[in-house]
Enzyme design. Sequence first.
Site, PDB file in Angstrom:
ATOM      1  CG  ASP A 157       0.095   0.056   2.035  1.00 20.85           C
ATOM      2  OD1 ASP A 157       0.056   1.475   2.758  1.00 20.85           O
ATOM      3  OD2 ASP A 157       0.676  -1.006   3.177  1.00 20.85           O
ATOM      4  CB  SER A 158       0.612   4.284   0.544  1.00 25.86           C
ATOM      5  OG  SER A 158       1.086   5.167   0.414  1.00 25.86           O
ATOM      6  CB  ALA A 159       5.776   4.013   0.201  1.00 28.10           C
ATOM      7  CE1 TYR A 185      -5.625  -3.640  -1.398  1.00 26.81           C
ATOM      8  CE2 TYR A 185      -3.998  -4.082   0.305  1.00 26.81           C
ATOM      9  CZ  TYR A 185      -5.619  -5.066  -0.663  1.00 26.81           C
ATOM     10  OH  TYR A 185      -5.782  -5.859  -0.144  1.00 26.81           O
ATOM     11  CG  HIS A 282      -3.754   7.454   1.214  1.00 25.97           C
ATOM     12  ND1 HIS A 282      -3.308   6.966   0.061  1.00 25.97           N
ATOM     13  CD2 HIS A 282      -2.607   6.892   2.175  1.00 25.97           C
ATOM     14  CE1 HIS A 282      -2.013   6.936  -0.097  1.00 25.97           C
ATOM     15  NE2 HIS A 282      -1.865   6.357   1.230  1.00 25.97           N
TER      16      HIS A 282
END
Length: 338
Positions: A157-159, A185, A282
Amino acid sequence: MASWQAAALARFIAFKIKRKPTSQDEMQIVRQARQKLGHMPGYVQPAIPEDLHIRTVSLTTLDSDIIRGEWLAWKTDYPPATVLYLHGGGYIACSPRTHRPITVTLATLLRGRVFALDYRLAPEHRFPAALDDAVAAYRWLIEGQRMAPRQLVLAGDSAGGGLTLSTLVRLRELGLPQPAGAVLYSPWTDLAGTGETLETNTDRDVMFYGAGIRLAGRIYAGDTPPDHPLVSPLYADLHGLPPLLVFASSSEVLLDDARRLAARAEAAGVSVELHIEADLPHVWPIFCRLIPEGRRTLAATAAFIRRAVNHASSSNSQLPGPSIHDYRLAASTAVTAH
């Protein structure tokens, strides 16, 4: 339209987390990120099922690197799939423990295994430390643990979503077999910060401002250009990657990172599913205990993993081939119950 639970959660997150960046000082930014994101409150953390065993793992590579992570294994002799999970946190914060809502739920839904990597964080360890750790963890799974790549799926997810994609690209460069698929994600794929939604969604995003995303990107990249294809996999050659499942929210600043990634992957001949959900926070699957959208997304993830593994297992294309390099890890692996 988001559920009332998601709408209430969004207001709470905006109050507790979202702040305009007020400093360019790296260590102050890192301290603030770790303070806000480094500890998941108890009401978000999932209950651990009796049949799910969690262990901390420490392993040593041939290069003498120490890599740590968390094994989550459902009690079964024949796990149908294994997930290598790479957590988010801007490359500067978070850990496998903060992301247990996702990893515990996936292991439970799959009745399988998840290895959540505790990769090194910036600025103490800038690029390519996190990528080196992710590649080493994948090698450990397929060589040290004798797992077939066709039964493995990467997720993040994200980074960690961007790191997942960079890992796939690096595996291809090294001639290592690809996993059955990957799940991203709210992926952060462009650390150069050129996405339009960094500006257009900066007021709508309940967690981040676009300016803060750009600052964090510079902390991870260090002296490496932020558009380097292994720092920002949006700019990488994506051919030959396994099927991708990508989720993003219509209101988050990283929306364009997901949309442009999906377009580039499709142009490179990669099978990709992009799901854009309306007005969710987020990385909303981490709030699966609180909002129905989180639970639905993780259920869809488990279904995708089953399809990807079943498809790869029925095809010879995912079988490991010969390699001209010796990527074996040292046999010394310390495992501690947790």
